[in-house]
Each structure stands twice: as structure tokens, then as C-alpha cells.
Motif scaffolding. Structure first.
Motif, PDB file in Angstrom:
ATOM      1  N   LEU A 142      29.018  39.995  15.464  1.00 34.64           N
ATOM      2  CA  LEU A 142      29.817  39.387  14.396  1.00 34.64           C
ATOM      3  C   LEU A 142      29.351  39.895  13.022  1.00 34.64           C
ATOM      4  CD1 LEU A 142      30.031  35.691  15.665  1.00 34.64           C
ATOM      5  CD2 LEU A 142      31.962  37.268  15.411  1.00 34.64           C
ATOM      6  N   LEU A 190      31.632  43.309  12.591  1.00 38.69           N
ATOM      7  CA  LEU A 190      32.806  42.643  12.027  1.00 38.69           C
ATOM      8  C   LEU A 190      32.550  42.124  10.618  1.00 38.69           C
ATOM      9  CD1 LEU A 190      33.916  40.740  15.256  1.00 38.69           C
ATOM     10  CD2 LEU A 190      34.974  42.768  14.256  1.00 38.69           C
ATOM     11  N   ILE A 236      30.856  39.574   9.469  1.00 35.42           N
ATOM     12  CA  ILE A 236      30.876  38.116   9.261  1.00 35.42           C
ATOM     13  C   ILE A 236      29.444  37.639   9.072  1.00 35.42           C
ATOM     14  CG2 ILE A 236      31.506  35.896  10.283  1.00 35.42           C
ATOM     15  CD1 ILE A 236      33.653  37.507  11.899  1.00 35.42           C
ATOM     16  N   LEU A 268      30.065  31.550   6.544  1.00 39.67           N
ATOM     17  CA  LEU A 268      31.317  30.842   6.773  1.00 39.67           C
ATOM     18  C   LEU A 268      31.906  30.337   5.455  1.00 39.67           C
ATOM     19  CD1 LEU A 268      30.473  28.673   9.922  1.00 39.67           C
ATOM     20  CD2 LEU A 268      31.557  30.935   9.836  1.00 39.67           C
ATOM     21  N   GLN A 309      35.986  27.164   7.373  1.00 37.71           N
ATOM     22  CA  GLN A 309      35.380  27.469   8.672  1.00 37.71           C
ATOM     23  C   GLN A 309      34.191  26.543   8.955  1.00 37.71           C
ATOM     24  OE1 GLN A 309      34.597  31.417   7.477  1.00 37.71           O
ATOM     25  NE2 GLN A 309      36.743  32.059   7.644  1.00 37.71           N
ATOM     26  N   GLY A 343      40.565  31.285   5.486  1.00 38.33           N
ATOM     27  CA  GLY A 343      39.723  31.523   6.652  1.00 38.33           C
ATOM     28  C   GLY A 343      40.149  30.813   7.923  1.00 38.33           C
ATOM     29  N   THR A 348      42.271  31.811  10.237  1.00 40.44           N
ATOM     30  CA  THR A 348      42.350  32.716  11.386  1.00 40.44           C
ATOM     31  C   THR A 348      40.988  32.934  12.023  1.00 40.44           C
ATOM     32  OG1 THR A 348      44.292  33.857  10.485  1.00 40.44           O
ATOM     33  CG2 THR A 348      43.030  35.026  12.152  1.00 40.44           C
ATOM     34  N   LEU A 349      39.929  33.045  11.211  1.00 35.28           N
ATOM     35  CA  LEU A 349      38.595  33.226  11.784  1.00 35.28           C
ATOM     36  C   LEU A 349      38.162  31.991  12.572  1.00 35.28           C
ATOM     37  CD1 LEU A 349      36.131  34.984  12.195  1.00 35.28           C
ATOM     38  CD2 LEU A 349      35.187  34.082  10.051  1.00 35.28           C
ATOM     39  N   GLU A 355      39.696  32.579  15.830  1.00 33.07           N
ATOM     40  CA  GLU A 355      39.014  33.656  16.556  1.00 33.07           C
ATOM     41  C   GLU A 355      37.683  33.189  17.131  1.00 33.07           C
ATOM     42  OE1 GLU A 355      40.738  37.585  14.178  1.00 33.07           O
ATOM     43  OE2 GLU A 355      39.075  36.428  13.322  1.00 33.07           O
ATOM     44  N   LEU A 356      36.909  32.456  16.350  1.00 32.37           N
ATOM     45  CA  LEU A 356      35.616  31.969  16.846  1.00 32.37           C
ATOM     46  C   LEU A 356      35.795  30.942  17.962  1.00 32.37           C
ATOM     47  CD1 LEU A 356      33.682  31.568  13.458  1.00 32.37           C
ATOM     48  CD2 LEU A 356      33.369  33.374  15.180  1.00 32.37           C
ATOM     49  N   GLU A 378      45.475  42.441  14.928  1.00 36.13           N
ATOM     50  CA  GLU A 378      44.220  41.870  14.426  1.00 36.13           C
ATOM     51  C   GLU A 378      43.301  41.460  15.576  1.00 36.13           C
ATOM     52  OE1 GLU A 378      42.900  38.145  11.510  1.00 36.13           O
ATOM     53  OE2 GLU A 378      44.965  38.878  11.491  1.00 36.13           O
ATOM     54  N   PHE A 402      39.498  42.539  16.971  1.00 36.03           N
ATOM     55  CA  PHE A 402      38.412  41.546  16.952  1.00 36.03           C
ATOM     56  C   PHE A 402      37.848  41.325  18.355  1.00 36.03           C
ATOM     57  CE2 PHE A 402      36.597  37.336  17.216  1.00 36.03           C
ATOM     58  CZ  PHE A 402      35.891  37.195  16.035  1.00 36.03           C
TER      59      PHE A 402
END
Length: 732
Positions: A14, A18, A20, A23, A27, A50, A52-53, A56-57, A85, A89
Motif C-alpha cells: 500500500l 500505491l 498510501i 488516511l 477514511q 477519499g 473510494t479508498l 478499496e480497503l 481503477e 489497485f
């Protein structure tokens, strides 16, 4: 904080691959509220904060536990964006992402091989109706833009889908995402979820109203702008001189084009030679694919750094505009309000030129809801480029200045309301849950299902919706879709098939009435039948249409089922259906796209939308006819469905079955003597390569498709896709 939920190798990926490292507040709050622990959440937070993240998480956590994810969006364009996207990811971690947005008559069993599945809400509902074998392995469902549950046209689909998931024996985790929900707590109470409301944005937003050369902001400040002759000019110049981008929302397609043309005098001054080179390359590519007047209008403006954006544009044109705006090549986009709920295109300043929009169905201007305005305003401010974003409404008087502040800038979004109670919506979903779900097979279980809907939760008038449902059940029984035996509800084979085909039951009724009345029908009669169904899209009448349509009517072969009604309003609807049928007739007779655009005053995107719907309705009616013994109608509608799909006369259907061969290339092959697949089998590759529009790569592909050799390489496929061809052939 993430170290509590993910192993070190995941955290390192991450961070290192990516990027990251920390947060955002959105998030952090979602994780704190239990997103990674499997808790159901609905997150209401601004665009680019944020969300979408978080999804994803959450999905990554469920995948690591051996689950599968379903990510639902309202629009195909948004599905494509999320697919690209997520492919990147989740691919980093070795998980596979798939997208499925079409073909509502399939369980898409192949999706079982994938870990993350991106669909539209309607496709997800269809998969549930078809009892997709992998659905019970889904451990998390993400409903993006969940506030569209309150939309009058498609909200009920999402509501019923969420109701069905609520009642699943092993309910998957639910994650809802939205920028604006007025009654978040009410929605989450219905879902049994936790509300997460965060107002933080990575780029601060200022909202204001422009009046008489000055912007008045909601923080009490104001700023005067240079006078460039008109409010929109003043705002554009002020934005562009500071190297910002401008997103303008205009109420109609015509005004969007007009505003873009006016702004081109300003935007052309801010285009660099390098940017102009990129623009011209894109113009050449688009011009090789489309030569209709709508696209040519766009191309003329692109070289001046401005574009209009609406549903009438071809999808390639819309994608090109969006990509060049994201790359900061284009300076201004003027869009109709539909963009607000579509793809993400942030800009430093968003300008809303009118608080009203034109309702083409009702024929008058209506106020934009506060929620829609907030969606537009949320596009202001681009992370990494802008220190702050601005949303500006334009006032034409002091009274309007006060009105816009009170009713929009300072107003809260409207509460979401269920749309399930309307009869057309309810009848389709009632048949669906009875025919394709074991949840509902009696009046008692139907009552329990309806009691779990958002409608019943909001209105507390359970008996009203039950009484309406009983009336609809009687209508469905009369039509032969189900049998009511005391308390028991039993779907018929016809009812199950109608639900699987994802059509309004009244579409099937309309088709069955036609089959019973008409033994032999003309192609135009079938097309008029398709345009007459509740599922069909129709095009609107323009000034002067009535005269030429009535001339056509005198000489056409519509048959007894399409007699002009005497009622004036019904007569207008009749002419709309006739105009739509005539457009489809021109399409399947291979009339060039640019001629259809000119004749019917539509855009390439409108043609594509009509084709998609008409092709599906024709296929569905063919299936209904086959099931009920109307075999001739079934065969003719099946052929017609394929003709609509490809836009060809019947003689070309064999040729367009090949990959890379659309209506234009098929006609080129046919006119050079290659009229069937057998002709192509015996043809020499070098001879095929000489035919206009074919070339070496496609000729090689044709021969390989007709042989027993392995599938073509990815590289050759890309070469074929790059070959330009006129018109909508690029779609098919």
C-alpha cells in the motif's frame, strides 16, 4: 491504524506501490466505525474526500478473508472508470477485476473466476434475478452514489436490490457511498447500518453567487471581476488567467453548445502550441470515425480549448473530451446537468448558469434540486492543482441573488424518498421477486418483503402499499404471469421469463396483444411495436416534424395496430413513436450516421442509446413469442434484433458476426463479392487486405477467425481496434 487489520507485506505494498501513507479524515472515520471489521456503513462525504479508498480497503480485507466483492454504480461510464481503477489497485495484490454492464439475460457464470465485480445497479439486479451461481460468495457489496435510491426513474431498482440483500440468509457487508444525503440517519436505520458523515474536503470549497460584476461568497467575502462583456466571460477569464480550469453547467444541450461557442473567443487565448498539437491529433482521430454535424461542431470548438458535453455526443467523443480535460489540455467544458452524476471531472471553478433545467418529457423548465446543485458544486477544486475550489451561481437581479443564496448556497440537500410506490415501478419488481426469488411465494411473504422496503419504513402505511400490490397481482395474473391460489403465489413460465428478460410486464403484454392481432407484419410495424413498449426510448418531436411524419403515415405499412389516435396529446405520443420507428428503419437499412443525425435532429449518442434499448426489446419480444407459440413473429423479431444491433440489412448478418467487422466494413466486403463466410474462407488474405477499410491486420484476423487456429494475439487485436472506420461501426 491499518496495521491492526493488514499484514506487513500488504501495508508495504500500500505504501511503496500505491503511495498510501496516511488516511484522510473520511477514511479514518470509516475505519473507526468498523468498515474493515465487516460493519455495514453508509458514508456521506464530499467528492474527492477519499470514499473510494475506503471501499478499496474494505474490499481488500474481505478478499484476504477469501470473499468476493460486488461494486455497483448507476452509470456505465462510471462502471468503466471504476473497472480501470480497481484493475490496477487490486491487480497489485494478485486479485482479478471484471466488469459486466450489458446482456440482462444471463447469469454471467464466468464472473465467478473474478474477485471484484463491477456492475451497474440494473445489471446487479439482473444477475440476482438469474440466480448467478457466485452471488452467495459475495462478502461485500458497495453501492456507489447510493443517494440515487431517491431518483424517480431508477431508484426503485436499487431499493429492491438492497431489500433483497437485507433478507439474504448470509447477508454480505454493505458499504454505501455518497457525496450528499440529507436524511442519512433515516437511510442507515432502514439498512441497519452505521452513518458516517464527514464534511472534510482535500480542497476547501467556497460557494457563491455572481451578480453585476462581483462574486458574493458564503463566508461573507466578495470579489470584483474584470468586465469582459458577460457574466460567463468574466468568470472564465478570471479562472483561466490563474491557470485554472472551468466546468460550466448549462440547462439544455442547445445552451451548452451556444455557451461553449461564445467562450471559445476567450479560451483560444490560453492554448499553448504543444496543447494545440495534442488537440489536433485527437480531432483527426475523431473526424475519421464521425462526420455528423454534432461531432463537427465539437471538433470546431476543441481546437479553441473548449468543449460541450452531453448525452447526444458519441461515446468516443465524450471520452476524448473527458480525457483532455483531466490532462489539463482543454480549459473549459460546458455540460448539461447529467454530468453531475457521471464521471468525475473536477475543475477549479464550477459555474451553474441557471438554477432551472428543461424537462424534455414535460416540455417546461423545472428547478434543479438542491442535492443536484450540491453534486455540481462538489466538482469544484482539483487535488494537487488547486488550493481551493469555487462554485458560482449566476444571478440576474438582486432578488435572484437573495433567492439563490437562500434556496441553494445555504440550503441543505433534500431528503431521499422511496420511489417504489408508483405502479409501473412496483409491477415490474413485484413480478421479479415472486418469479426469481424463493423469498416471496405467498401473500404473507410478499407482505413481509414489502414491510422491509425503504418505502414502508418511510411512510408507515403498510396497508396502502399492500392494497396496491394486490391490484397489481391481479393484473399480472390476468396477463398470465402468475397464479394466485388463496394465499399462494406461483409464477408461470411466462412470468419467470419476463422477469429474467428484465422488461416491464406491460412490454410483454403489448407484444402478446400484437402477436394475437397480427399474422404478418411489416418491418416498420415491428419497429413501431418496439417503440410503443414501456421499456422503449423515443425521440421528441421538433418544429415541422408533424407535417413530414403525416406524409410518411399516408404511405407507410404500419397495419391495424397503429391507427392514429384522435386525442391530441396521444396523437403527439403516436408521432414520437413513429419518428423513432422510422429512425430505426433507416439505421437497419444502413443509412449513414451523419444523415440520421441531420434528418432526425439527434446526436450519435442518442442513436446509440435508442439502438441499445430497441435491440433488447426486440430480443425480449422474440423470446416471449417463442414461449407462447408465435413462432413466425419470434423468428422475425430475432433477426430484427440482430439487424438493430449491427445496423445492417439482413444480407450482411453473416459478415458482421466476425470480430472487427461492422456495418461499413461488412458492406465493403459484400460489394467486392464476399457475401458469406464461405466466400471469405476461400478468399486469399492478400485480396481481402486490398479491400477499402480492411487492410492486412484485419484480413489476417478474418482468416484466423474462420480457421481452427488459436485466438489472435492481444497485439493484433489492438491493431484492429486502431483501424478507423466511419460512423457508429466503432461501437459494434
Amino acid at each position: 491504524m491499518l496495521a491492526k487489520f493488514f499484514p506487513r507485506n500488504i501495508l508495504e505494498t500500500l505504501k511503496n506501490r500505491l503511495g498510501i501513507t496516511q488516511l484522510y479524515p473520511t477514511q479514518y472515520e470509516a475505519v473507526r466505525q468498523g468498515a474493515l471489521e465487516g460493519k455495514d456503513l453508509v458514508i456521506a462525504a464530499p467528492t474527492a474526500s477519499g470514499k473510494t479508498l475506503v471501499a478499496e480497503l474494505t474490499i481488500l480485507k474481505r478478499l484476504l478473508e477469501g470473499g468476493k466483492a460486488l461494486y455497483m454504480v448507476p452509470l456505465r461510464a462510471l462502471a468503466s472508470e471504476k473497472y480501470e481503477e480497481f484493475k490496477n489497485f487490486f491487480g497489485v495484490f494478485g486479485y482479478k477485476t471484471a466488469i459486466s454492464t450489458g446482456d440482462f439475460d444471463s447469469d454471467d457464470a464466468w464472473l465467478g473466476k473474478y474477485d471484484v465485480i463491477v456492475t451497474t445497479n440494473e445489471k446487479a439486479d439482473s444477475l440476482l434475478r438469474h440466480k448467478a451461481p457466485w452471488f452467495d460468495k459475495v462478502s461485500v457489496i458497495v453501492a456507489d452514489e447510493i443517494h440515487l435510491l431517491g431518483s424517480d426513474r431508477r431508484g426503485a431498482t436499487l431499493e429492491v436490490l438492497l431489500t433483497r440483500t437485507k433478507l439474504m440468509p448470509e447477508r454480505p457487508q454493505l458499504l454505501g457511498l455518497s457525496a450528499t444525503i440529507g436524511n442519512l440517519e433515516e437511510l442507515t436505520e432502514w439498512l441497519g447500518a452505521r452513518p458516517v458523515r464527514v464534511d472534510w474536503r482535500p480542497v476547501p470549497l467556497r460557494e457563491g453567487v455572481y451578480y453585476n460584476g462581483e462574486i458574493f461568497y458564503n463566508d461573507g467575502q466578495s470579489v470584483s471581476l474584470e468586465n469582459h462583456g458577460a457574466p460567463l466571460f468574466d468568470l472564465a477569464y478570471d479562472t483561466l488567467k490563474e491557470d485554472g480550469q472551468l466546468l460550466v453547467f448549462s440547462p439544455t444541450r442547445r445552451s451548452a453548445v451556444s455557451d461553449a461557442r461564445k467562450l471559445s473567443a476567450i479560451t483560444s487565448k490560453f492554448i499553448s502550441p504543444g496543447e494545440l498539437k495534442v488537440i489536433r491529433e485527437n480531432i483527426r482521430r475523431l473526424k475519421s470515425e464521425h462526420s455528423d454535424k454534432v461531432t463537427l461542431q465539437l471538433l470546431e470548438l476543441l481546437q479553441k480549448g473548449v468543449a460541450f458535453h452531453h448525452a447526444g455526443l458519441a461515446s468516443e467523443a465524450r471520452s476524448t473530451v473527458e480525457r483532455m480535460f483531466r490532462d489539463r489540455i482543454l480549459k473549459v467544458i460546458v455540460a448539461t446537468p447529467t454530468l453531475a452524476a457521471g464521471v468525475n471531472l473536477p475543475a477549479r471553478r464550477v459555474v451553474v448558469t441557471d438554477y432551472r433545467r428543461f424537462n424534455v418529457e414535460l416540455g417546461y423548465y423545472e428547478r434543479i434540486p438542491v442535492m443536484e446543485y450540491k453534486q455540481m458544486a462538489g466538482r469544484a477544486g482539483r487535488p494537487r492543482y488547486d488550493k481551493e475550489g469555487e462554485s458560482v451561481l449566476i444571478a440576474r437581479s438582486l432578488q435572484e441573488l437573495e433567492f439563490l443564496f437562500k434556496e441553494y448556497v445555504e440550503a441543505e440537500p433534500e431528503n431521499l424518498s422511496s420511489q417504489l410506490a408508483s405502479e409501473p415501478v412496483l409491477r415490474s419488481h413485484l413480478l421479479s421477486v415472486i418469479a426469481t426469488s424463493e423469498l416471496v411465494r405467498s401473500l404473507d411473504s410478499l407482505g413481509r418483503f414489502l414491510l422491509n422496503t425503504f418505502y414502508s419504513y418511510q411512510n408507515r402505511d403498510y396497508f396502502f402499499v399492500i392494497e396496491r400490490a394486490k391490484k397489481i397481482l391481479n393484473r399480472l395474473a390476468q396477463a398470465g404471469f402468475l397464479e394466485v391460489r388463496g394465499d399462494k403465489l406461483e409464477p408461470t413460465q411466462l412470468g419467470i421469463r419476463v422477469a429474467e428478460l428484465y422488461i416491464d410486464p406491460e412490454t410483454a403484454v403489448t407484444g402478446l396483444d400484437f402477436f394475437k392481432k397480427v399474422d404478418q407484419a411489416s418491418t416498420l410495424s415491428y419497429l413501431y411495436l418496439i417503440a410503443s413498449t414501456p421499456d422503449a426510448s423515443t425521440i421528441h418531436l421538433r418544429r415541422g416534424d408533424e407535417e413530414w411524419l403525416e406524409d410518411i403515415l399516408k404511405s407507410s405499412s404500419l397495419g391495424p395496430v397503429a391507427r392514429p389516435p384522435e386525442d391530441e396529446i396521444e396523437y403527439e405520443f403516436f408521432l414520437q413513436r413513429l419518428k423513432t420507428a422510422l429512425l430505426l428503419e433507416d439505421w437497419i437499412n444502413e443509412v449513414p450516421e451523419e444523415h440520421i443525425v441531420e434528418k432526425y435532429d439527434v446526436g450519435p449518442g442518442d442513436i446509440y442509446s435508442l439502438i441499445q434499448t430497441a435491440e433488447w426489446v426486440a430480443f425480449a419480444l422474440s423470446e416471449i413469442a417463442k414461449l407462447t407459440g408465435f413462432n413466425e413473429h419470434s423468428v422475425r423479431l430475432a433477426v430484427l434484433s440482430k439487424r438493430i444491433e449491427h445496423g445492417v440489412k439482413e444480407e450482411l448478418l453473416e459478415l458482421v458476426s466476425l470480430r472487427g467487422i461492422g456495418r461499413v466494413r461488412a458492406r465493403s466486403l459484400y460489394s467486392h463479392g464476399y457475401k458469406s463466410l464461405i466466400d471469405l474462407v476461400t478468399a486469399r488474405e492478400e485480396d481481402l487486405a486490398m479491400i477499402p477499410g480492411i487492410g492486412r491486420a484485419l484480413a489476417r484476423s478474418i482468416k484466423k477467425q474462420l480457421s481452427s487456429e488459436a485466438e489472435e494475439s492481444h497485439e493484433e487485436e489492438e491493431k484492429i481496434q486502431e483501424l478507423p472506420e466511419q460512423g457508429l461501426d466503432a461501437y459494434f
